[in-house]
Scaffold this active site. Structure first.
Site, PDB file in Angstrom:
ATOM      1  N   GLY A 175       0.778  -1.237   0.000  1.00  0.00           N
ATOM      2  CA  GLY A 175       0.000   0.000   0.000  1.00  0.00           C
ATOM      3  C   GLY A 175       0.809   1.287   0.000  1.00  0.00           C
ATOM      4  N   GLU A 183       3.845   4.683   5.434  1.00  0.00           N
ATOM      5  CA  GLU A 183       2.647   3.839   5.389  1.00  0.00           C
ATOM      6  C   GLU A 183       1.551   4.495   4.569  1.00  0.00           C
ATOM      7  OE1 GLU A 183       1.113   1.200   5.814  1.00  0.00           O
ATOM      8  OE2 GLU A 183       1.592   0.112   7.639  1.00  0.00           O
ATOM      9  N   ASP A 184       0.653   3.668   4.073  1.00  0.00           N
ATOM     10  CA  ASP A 184      -0.511   4.208   3.372  1.00  0.00           C
ATOM     11  C   ASP A 184      -1.578   4.693   4.345  1.00  0.00           C
ATOM     12  OD1 ASP A 184      -1.023   1.639   4.268  1.00  0.00           O
ATOM     13  OD2 ASP A 184      -1.830   0.891   2.385  1.00  0.00           O
ATOM     14  N   ASP A 196      -5.003   2.276  10.642  1.00  0.00           N
ATOM     15  CA  ASP A 196      -6.400   2.005  10.960  1.00  0.00           C
ATOM     16  C   ASP A 196      -6.475   1.605  12.438  1.00  0.00           C
ATOM     17  OD1 ASP A 196      -9.088   1.454  10.629  1.00  0.00           O
ATOM     18  OD2 ASP A 196      -8.784  -0.456   9.631  1.00  0.00           O
ATOM     19  N   LYS A 218      -6.925   6.937  10.153  1.00  0.00           N
ATOM     20  CA  LYS A 218      -8.349   6.682  10.427  1.00  0.00           C
ATOM     21  C   LYS A 218      -8.491   6.497  11.941  1.00  0.00           C
ATOM     22  CE  LYS A 218     -10.246   3.534   7.354  1.00  0.00           C
ATOM     23  NZ  LYS A 218     -10.685   2.145   7.058  1.00  0.00           N
ATOM     24  N   PHE A 238     -14.090   2.641   4.356  1.00  0.00           N
ATOM     25  CA  PHE A 238     -13.086   1.834   3.681  1.00  0.00           C
ATOM     26  C   PHE A 238     -12.700   2.513   2.366  1.00  0.00           C
ATOM     27  CE2 PHE A 238     -11.268  -1.557   1.192  1.00  0.00           C
ATOM     28  CZ  PHE A 238     -10.413  -2.127   2.121  1.00  0.00           C
ATOM     29  N   VAL A 239     -11.420   2.857   2.243  1.00  0.00           N
ATOM     30  CA  VAL A 239     -10.973   3.627   1.089  1.00  0.00           C
ATOM     31  C   VAL A 239     -10.084   2.792   0.165  1.00  0.00           C
ATOM     32  CG1 VAL A 239     -11.147   5.878   2.210  1.00  0.00           C
ATOM     33  CG2 VAL A 239      -9.042   4.572   2.442  1.00  0.00           C
ATOM     34  N   ARG A 279      -5.461  -0.392  -6.627  1.00  0.00           N
ATOM     35  CA  ARG A 279      -4.271   0.299  -6.126  1.00  0.00           C
ATOM     36  C   ARG A 279      -3.799   1.392  -7.082  1.00  0.00           C
ATOM     37  NH1 ARG A 279      -2.237  -2.635  -1.777  1.00  0.00           N
ATOM     38  NH2 ARG A 279      -2.503  -4.901  -1.865  1.00  0.00           N
TER      39      ARG A 279
HETATM   40  P1  IMP Z   1      -4.280  -1.696  10.883  1.00  0.00           P
HETATM   41  O1  IMP Z   1      -3.337  -2.758  11.321  1.00  0.00           O
HETATM   42  O2  IMP Z   1      -5.698  -1.984  11.283  1.00  0.00           O
HETATM   43  O3  IMP Z   1      -3.843  -0.301  11.263  1.00  0.00           O
HETATM   44  O4  IMP Z   1      -4.358  -1.780   9.311  1.00  0.00           O
HETATM   45  C1  IMP Z   1      -3.390  -1.269   8.527  1.00  0.00           C
HETATM   46  C2  IMP Z   1      -3.435  -1.870   7.145  1.00  0.00           C
HETATM   47  O5  IMP Z   1      -4.752  -2.327   6.789  1.00  0.00           O
HETATM   48  C3  IMP Z   1      -3.090  -0.821   6.143  1.00  0.00           C
HETATM   49  O6  IMP Z   1      -1.705  -0.771   5.935  1.00  0.00           O
HETATM   50  C4  IMP Z   1      -3.864  -1.253   4.930  1.00  0.00           C
HETATM   51  O7  IMP Z   1      -3.109  -2.177   4.180  1.00  0.00           O
HETATM   52  C5  IMP Z   1      -5.100  -1.930   5.489  1.00  0.00           C
HETATM   53  N1  IMP Z   1      -6.238  -0.991   5.547  1.00  0.00           N
HETATM   54  C6  IMP Z   1      -6.754  -0.370   6.631  1.00  0.00           C
HETATM   55  N2  IMP Z   1      -7.792   0.418   6.314  1.00  0.00           N
HETATM   56  C7  IMP Z   1      -7.922   0.323   4.977  1.00  0.00           C
HETATM   57  C8  IMP Z   1      -8.818   0.943   4.030  1.00  0.00           C
HETATM   58  O8  IMP Z   1      -9.711   1.752   4.343  1.00  0.00           O
HETATM   59  N3  IMP Z   1      -8.636   0.594   2.728  1.00  0.00           N
HETATM   60  C9  IMP Z   1      -7.682  -0.285   2.329  1.00  0.00           C
HETATM   61  N4  IMP Z   1      -6.818  -0.874   3.167  1.00  0.00           N
HETATM   62  C10 IMP Z   1      -6.942  -0.581   4.485  1.00  0.00           C
HETATM   63 MG    MG Z   2      -0.327  -0.752   4.528  1.00  0.00          MG
END
Ligand code: IMP
Ligand code: MG
Length: 178
Positions: A43, A98-99, A102, A130, A151-152, A164
Site C-alpha cells: 500500500g 505507510e498508506d 487504521d 483513520k 473503507f478507502v 491500487r
Molecule cells: P491496521 O493494522 O488496522 O492499522 O491496518 C493497517 C493496514 O490495513 C493498512 O496498511 C492497509 O493495508 C489496510 N487498511 C486499513 N484500512 C484500509 C482501508 O480503508 N482501505 C484499504 N486498506 C486498508
Molecule cells: Mg499498509
C-alpha cells in the site's frame, strides 16, 4: 474500474500539495541525517514514490511487506512479515512510510520489530489516518490526511488487491463490498 468509485475523498491535486508539504518538513527535520525511508508494501508504494521526490536531500529507501488483512475490509489482528528489509538499520534514522493507519496493529508490530534492531530513531509518516478505529495509541509524526471511518481505495490502497492504481483516494460504491 473508475465506475466502481462512489466518491473521491482526496484528489490527486490534494495529494500532490500535501506530499510537497510533508517532504519539506521531513527534509528540515532530517537535515544531515541520511534517513532510511522504509516503505510498507504494497500500500505504501505510491506514497513513497511521490514523497521521496519531495525530500530534497540524500536519503535511502528499503521495503518491507507485511500482511494483516485477508481480502476483507476488517483487520484480522494477525501480522506476518512477508518480506523483510534488505538493509541493516542499526544506528539509522528510520522513517516508516505507510498508506494508512487504521487499528494501528500493523504499525505497532512493525515498530516493535524494528526497535529490536537498534535504529537511532524511528518515526512514522502516513498518508492517511483513520483514528476512529484505533486500538493502539501510537504517535504519528507526519500525517497526510485524517479520514472518517470508511473503507478507502486507490493511491496504493486495495480492495481484494484491485484499485491500487487509481491516482486518488476514494470510496467504493457500497453495493460492491456489502
Ligand atoms: P491496521 O493494522 O488496522 O492499522 O491496518 C493497517 C493496514 O490495513 C493498512 O496498511 C492497509 O493495508 C489496510 N487498511 C486499513 N484500512 C484500509 C482501508 O480503508 N482501505 C484499504 N486498506 C486498508
Ligand atoms: Mg499498509
Amino acid at each position: 474500474m473508475e465506475n466502481d468509485v462512489g466518491e473521491v475523498l482526496i484528489s490527486q491535486e490534494q495529494i500532490r500539495e500535501k506530499t510537497k508539504e510533508l517532504g519539506r518538513r521531513i527534509a528540515q527535520d532530517y537535515e544531515g541525517k541520511n534517513p532510511l525511508l522504509i516503505c510498507v508494501l504494497k500500500g505504501g508504494l505510491m506514497f513513497l514514490a511521490d514523497l521521496m521526490r519531495e525530500i530534497h536531500m540524500p536519503l535511502e529507501i528499503d521495503f518491507m511487506a507485511v500482511s494483516s488483512y485477508g481480502d476483507a475490509t476488517e483487520s484480522s489482528g494477525v501480522v506476518r512479515i512477508l518480506m523483510d528489509l534488505e538493509r541493516n538499520i542499526r544506528g539509522r534514522h528510520v522513517l516508516i512510510v505507510e498508506d494508512i493507519i487504521d487499528t494501528g496493529r500493523t504499525l505497532n508490530y512493525i515498530i516493535e520489530n524494528l526497535h529490536t534492531r537498534g535504529p537511532a530513531s524511528i518515526k512514522v509518516c502516513t498518508l492517511l489516518d483513520k483514528p476512529a478505529r484505533r486500538l493502539l495509541d501510537i504517535p504519528l509524526d507526519y500525517v497526510g490526511f485524517e479520514i472518517p471511518d470508511r473503507f478507502v481505495i486507490g493511491y496504493g490502497l486495495d480492495f481484494g488487491e484491485i484499485y491500487r492504481n487509481l491516482p486518488f483516494v476514494g470510496v467504493l460504491k457500497p453495493e460492491l463490498y456489502s
